[in-house]
Motif scaffolding. Structure first.
Motif, PDB file in Angstrom:
ATOM      1  N   GLU A  88      -9.210  19.809  -0.469  1.00 35.52           N
ATOM      2  CA  GLU A  88      -9.837  20.239  -1.712  1.00 35.52           C
ATOM      3  C   GLU A  88     -11.064  21.092  -1.442  1.00 35.52           C
ATOM      4  OE1 GLU A  88     -10.749  16.696  -3.852  1.00 35.52           O
ATOM      5  OE2 GLU A  88      -8.720  16.451  -4.655  1.00 35.52           O
ATOM      6  N   GLY A  89     -11.316  22.033  -2.347  1.00 40.35           N
ATOM      7  CA  GLY A  89     -12.529  22.836  -2.279  1.00 40.35           C
ATOM      8  C   GLY A  89     -12.571  23.825  -1.142  1.00 40.35           C
ATOM      9  N   GLY A  90     -11.408  24.208  -0.613  1.00 39.47           N
ATOM     10  CA  GLY A  90     -11.384  25.153   0.493  1.00 39.47           C
ATOM     11  C   GLY A  90     -11.740  24.537   1.829  1.00 39.47           C
ATOM     12  N   ASN A  91     -11.797  23.222   1.886  1.00 37.86           N
ATOM     13  CA  ASN A  91     -12.103  22.535   3.142  1.00 37.86           C
ATOM     14  C   ASN A  91     -10.852  22.337   3.984  1.00 37.86           C
ATOM     15  OD1 ASN A  91     -14.906  22.230   2.554  1.00 37.86           O
ATOM     16  ND2 ASN A  91     -14.415  20.516   1.198  1.00 37.86           N
ATOM     17  N   LEU A  92     -11.016  21.725   5.156  1.00 33.03           N
ATOM     18  CA  LEU A  92      -9.929  21.516   6.104  1.00 33.03           C
ATOM     19  C   LEU A  92      -9.796  20.033   6.405  1.00 33.03           C
ATOM     20  CD1 LEU A  92     -10.964  24.316   8.649  1.00 33.03           C
ATOM     21  CD2 LEU A  92      -9.405  24.550   6.699  1.00 33.03           C
TER      22      LEU A  92
ATOM     23  N   ASP B 101      -4.450  13.900  -6.211  1.00 27.02           N
ATOM     24  CA  ASP B 101      -5.455  12.976  -6.726  1.00 27.02           C
ATOM     25  C   ASP B 101      -6.583  12.709  -5.734  1.00 27.02           C
ATOM     26  OD1 ASP B 101      -4.392  11.239  -4.836  1.00 27.02           O
ATOM     27  OD2 ASP B 101      -3.430   9.901  -6.270  1.00 27.02           O
ATOM     28  N   GLY B 102      -6.545  13.356  -4.575  1.00 28.69           N
ATOM     29  CA  GLY B 102      -7.610  13.233  -3.587  1.00 28.69           C
ATOM     30  C   GLY B 102      -7.320  12.273  -2.453  1.00 28.69           C
ATOM     31  N   ASN B 103      -6.380  11.373  -2.637  1.00 27.60           N
ATOM     32  CA  ASN B 103      -6.058  10.412  -1.577  1.00 27.60           C
ATOM     33  C   ASN B 103      -5.425  11.105  -0.374  1.00 27.60           C
ATOM     34  OD1 ASN B 103      -7.085   8.374  -3.119  1.00 27.60           O
ATOM     35  ND2 ASN B 103      -5.104   7.533  -3.731  1.00 27.60           N
ATOM     36  N   ILE B 104      -5.449  10.431   0.761  1.00 28.69           N
ATOM     37  CA  ILE B 104      -5.009  11.002   2.029  1.00 28.69           C
ATOM     38  C   ILE B 104      -3.720  10.338   2.494  1.00 28.69           C
ATOM     39  CG2 ILE B 104      -5.661  11.487   4.412  1.00 28.69           C
ATOM     40  CD1 ILE B 104      -7.459  12.843   2.326  1.00 28.69           C
ATOM     41  N   LEU B 105      -2.731  11.161   2.869  1.00 27.39           N
ATOM     42  CA  LEU B 105      -1.488  10.683   3.461  1.00 27.39           C
ATOM     43  C   LEU B 105      -1.538  10.893   4.970  1.00 27.39           C
ATOM     44  CD1 LEU B 105       1.110  12.239   0.980  1.00 27.39           C
ATOM     45  CD2 LEU B 105       0.166   9.911   0.935  1.00 27.39           C
ATOM     46  N   ILE B 106      -1.034   9.920   5.727  1.00 25.85           N
ATOM     47  CA  ILE B 106      -1.005  10.005   7.189  1.00 25.85           C
ATOM     48  C   ILE B 106       0.330   9.440   7.685  1.00 25.85           C
ATOM     49  CG2 ILE B 106      -1.969   9.052   9.340  1.00 25.85           C
ATOM     50  CD1 ILE B 106      -4.699   9.174   8.136  1.00 25.85           C
ATOM     51  N   VAL B 107       0.917  10.108   8.664  1.00 29.46           N
ATOM     52  CA  VAL B 107       2.042   9.508   9.386  1.00 29.46           C
ATOM     53  C   VAL B 107       1.591   9.229  10.811  1.00 29.46           C
ATOM     54  CG1 VAL B 107       3.985  10.376   8.050  1.00 29.46           C
ATOM     55  CG2 VAL B 107       2.984  11.837   9.807  1.00 29.46           C
ATOM     56  N   ASP B 108       2.015   8.074  11.304  1.00 37.16           N
ATOM     57  CA  ASP B 108       1.623   7.586  12.612  1.00 37.16           C
ATOM     58  C   ASP B 108       2.856   7.506  13.502  1.00 37.16           C
ATOM     59  OD1 ASP B 108       0.868   5.582  14.755  1.00 37.16           O
ATOM     60  OD2 ASP B 108      -1.018   5.647  13.632  1.00 37.16           O
TER      61      ASP B 108
ATOM     62  N   ILE C 159      -4.181   6.530   1.987  1.00 36.28           N
ATOM     63  CA  ILE C 159      -5.543   5.981   2.040  1.00 36.28           C
ATOM     64  C   ILE C 159      -6.282   6.369   0.769  1.00 36.28           C
ATOM     65  CG2 ILE C 159      -7.709   5.944   3.330  1.00 36.28           C
ATOM     66  CD1 ILE C 159      -6.140   7.011   5.727  1.00 36.28           C
ATOM     67  N   ASP C 160      -6.932   5.412   0.160  1.00 35.29           N
ATOM     68  CA  ASP C 160      -7.798   5.711  -0.975  1.00 35.29           C
ATOM     69  C   ASP C 160      -8.992   6.532  -0.476  1.00 35.29           C
ATOM     70  OD1 ASP C 160     -10.324   4.939  -2.700  1.00 35.29           O
ATOM     71  OD2 ASP C 160      -8.575   4.591  -3.974  1.00 35.29           O
ATOM     72  N   TYR C 161      -9.217   7.660  -1.101  1.00 37.90           N
ATOM     73  CA  TYR C 161     -10.274   8.566  -0.627  1.00 37.90           C
ATOM     74  C   TYR C 161     -11.645   7.891  -0.651  1.00 37.90           C
ATOM     75  CZ  TYR C 161     -13.283  12.674  -0.268  1.00 37.90           C
ATOM     76  OH  TYR C 161     -14.241  13.581   0.117  1.00 37.90           O
ATOM     77  N   TYR C 162     -11.927   7.092  -1.681  1.00 41.71           N
ATOM     78  CA  TYR C 162     -13.273   6.552  -1.863  1.00 41.71           C
ATOM     79  C   TYR C 162     -13.482   5.260  -1.079  1.00 41.71           C
ATOM     80  CZ  TYR C 162     -13.506  10.046  -5.511  1.00 41.71           C
ATOM     81  OH  TYR C 162     -13.484  11.252  -6.180  1.00 41.71           O
ATOM     82  N   THR C 163     -12.526   4.357  -1.120  1.00 39.17           N
ATOM     83  CA  THR C 163     -12.707   3.089  -0.407  1.00 39.17           C
ATOM     84  C   THR C 163     -12.274   3.185   1.052  1.00 39.17           C
ATOM     85  OG1 THR C 163     -10.481   2.241  -0.914  1.00 39.17           O
ATOM     86  CG2 THR C 163     -12.235   1.863  -2.553  1.00 39.17           C
ATOM     87  N   LYS C 164     -11.446   4.172   1.371  1.00 42.29           N
ATOM     88  CA  LYS C 164     -10.871   4.369   2.709  1.00 42.29           C
ATOM     89  C   LYS C 164      -9.913   3.258   3.115  1.00 42.29           C
ATOM     90  CE  LYS C 164     -14.929   6.993   4.209  1.00 42.29           C
ATOM     91  NZ  LYS C 164     -15.961   7.200   5.254  1.00 42.29           N
ATOM     92  N   ASN C 165      -9.485   2.481   2.133  1.00 41.34           N
ATOM     93  CA  ASN C 165      -8.521   1.415   2.397  1.00 41.34           C
ATOM     94  C   ASN C 165      -7.095   1.946   2.316  1.00 41.34           C
ATOM     95  OD1 ASN C 165     -10.549  -0.579   2.605  1.00 41.34           O
ATOM     96  ND2 ASN C 165     -10.553  -0.882   0.390  1.00 41.34           N
ATOM     97  N   ILE C 166      -6.194   1.332   3.082  1.00 40.03           N
ATOM     98  CA  ILE C 166      -4.775   1.653   2.978  1.00 40.03           C
ATOM     99  C   ILE C 166      -4.228   1.011   1.707  1.00 40.03           C
ATOM    100  CG2 ILE C 166      -2.496   1.320   4.018  1.00 40.03           C
ATOM    101  CD1 ILE C 166      -3.868   1.341   6.761  1.00 40.03           C
TER     102      ILE C 166
ATOM    103  N   GLU D 196       2.701  15.943   0.177  1.00 45.57           N
ATOM    104  CA  GLU D 196       3.063  15.621  -1.199  1.00 45.57           C
ATOM    105  C   GLU D 196       3.764  16.830  -1.796  1.00 45.57           C
ATOM    106  OE1 GLU D 196       0.939  13.709  -5.117  1.00 45.57           O
ATOM    107  OE2 GLU D 196      -0.100  15.360  -4.119  1.00 45.57           O
ATOM    108  N   THR D 197       4.944  16.620  -2.350  1.00 49.27           N
ATOM    109  CA  THR D 197       5.725  17.723  -2.893  1.00 49.27           C
ATOM    110  C   THR D 197       5.325  18.017  -4.337  1.00 49.27           C
ATOM    111  OG1 THR D 197       7.499  16.277  -3.694  1.00 49.27           O
ATOM    112  CG2 THR D 197       7.665  17.083  -1.425  1.00 49.27           C
ATOM    113  N   ILE D 198       5.928  19.064  -4.875  1.00 52.82           N
ATOM    114  CA  ILE D 198       5.636  19.464  -6.247  1.00 52.82           C
ATOM    115  C   ILE D 198       5.956  18.341  -7.221  1.00 52.82           C
ATOM    116  CG2 ILE D 198       6.286  21.094  -8.078  1.00 52.82           C
ATOM    117  CD1 ILE D 198       6.844  23.144  -5.816  1.00 52.82           C
ATOM    118  N   ASN D 199       7.030  17.594  -6.951  1.00 57.38           N
ATOM    119  CA  ASN D 199       7.433  16.506  -7.853  1.00 57.38           C
ATOM    120  C   ASN D 199       6.816  15.162  -7.476  1.00 57.38           C
ATOM    121  OD1 ASN D 199       8.879  15.858  -5.582  1.00 57.38           O
ATOM    122  ND2 ASN D 199      10.896  16.116  -6.512  1.00 57.38           N
TER     123      ASN D 199
END
Length: 296
Positions: free
Chosen positions: A131-135, A174-181, A189-196, A211-214
């Motif tokens: 978001e916001g042009g960040n990486l 929605d701002g949350n983070i997806l990760i594959v391990d 991961i919830d962006y604010y709490t950082k909890n899974i 995250e896809t269009i749908n």
């Protein structure tokens, strides 16, 4: 509808269809070296849209990062012996950010001036827009974590270091983070709490997620030789592409709904449509591990 192959011929290439119905553009200047292949079946052979924008690729064993136009021509590249790359983002037409993995750093480069700056130190395995042009980056240092930085390298956010060998990352709408391990799981991961807050197992060394269009999740399930689309609500696979894939490292949904896939151990990048038909193929790579399309 325009005859795109005719337009390519005007640019100095020959269109050839072989017995396997593979359409190739052959560079006149380079003899019979194939620079691009587009694969489909008649009667649609002359009516497939070529990509409108360039594709950016990192090639691990090729020790190179490329920008390639829709005809397969290399319009920019950087190669350096013993320097492997893993992840790339075009910021604009002139600037790119890429991961010089073997050197343990992320660089921002101006292709026109050649000016390069190190903006992050660390062995990261994926770079995607945030978001916001960040990486958004993810890597296995510090026990495995994701970080968000701005384009100058300032730290914006970081996850808790609780992952084994994270390989792919994405920021949801929605701002949350997806990760594959690499241990076979996907997480949210919830962006604010950082909890899974969500996880799914059953993969074999997954290497990218989006995250896809749908609102589903697109995952390159590398060692299962497939790309899958997951409904995160019921954790069901709603679509699978595995035709002739060999260790796909990366998959991205494009704005038109097509999938752009790094078919890594087949040494190619392919684009398939929603009928699972291949509409674009870039061959003669080494081991491409990341491919993104510049889509303003």
């Amino acid at each position: 509808m325009d005859n795109y192959f005719y337009n390519v011929a005007l640019k100095g290439a020959t269109h050839i269809v072989d017995s396997n119905e593979k359409a190739r553009f052959i560079s006149i200047d380079e003899g019979t070296k194939p620079i691009y292949r587009q694969i489909t079946t008649p009667p649609n052979l002359l009516y497939i849209d070529l990509p409108e924008n360039n594709t950016f690729i990192t090639d691990d064993m090729g020790m190179a990062v490329f920008e390639i136009d829709k005809f397969g021509n290399v319009v920019w590249e950087q190669k350096q012996k013993d320097k492997t790359y893993f992840g790339i983002i075009p910021i604009n037409l002139n600037e790119i950010v890429f991961n010089a993995y073997s050197y343990g750093r992320v660089e921002k480069l101006n292709k026109v001036t050649g000016e390069a700056n190190i903006i992050y130190d660390g062995y990261m395995r994926d770079i995607v827009p945030a978001e916001g042009g960040n990486l958004l980056l993810v890597g296995h240092e510090d026990k495995g974590k994701a970080v968000i930085i701005d384009v100058e390298g300032k730290l914006i956010w970081e996850s808790n270091p609780e992952f084994y060998y994270p390989r792919g990352v994405w920021q949801k709408e929605d701002g949350n983070i997806l990760i594959v391990d690499f241990r076979g799981k996907a997480y949210e991961i919830d962006y604010y709490t950082k909890n899974i807050i969500w996880e799914m197992k059953g993969f074999n060394c997954p290497n990218s997620i989006q995250e896809t269009i749908n609102k589903n999740y697109l995952i390159a399930d590398e060692h299962n030789n497939r790309v899958v689309e997951i409904n995160p609500i019921n954790k069901k696979i709603v679509r699978t592409y595995s035709r002739d894939l060999w260790s796909p490292n990366y998959a991205r949904e494009l704005k038109n709904g097509d999938w752009l896939i790094c078919d890594t151990d087949n040494n190619r990048v392919i684009q398939i449509n929603n009928q699972d038909n291949m509409v674009w193929e870039l061959s003669n790579m080494h081991t491409p591990n990341r491919a993104v399309r510049l889509e303003p």
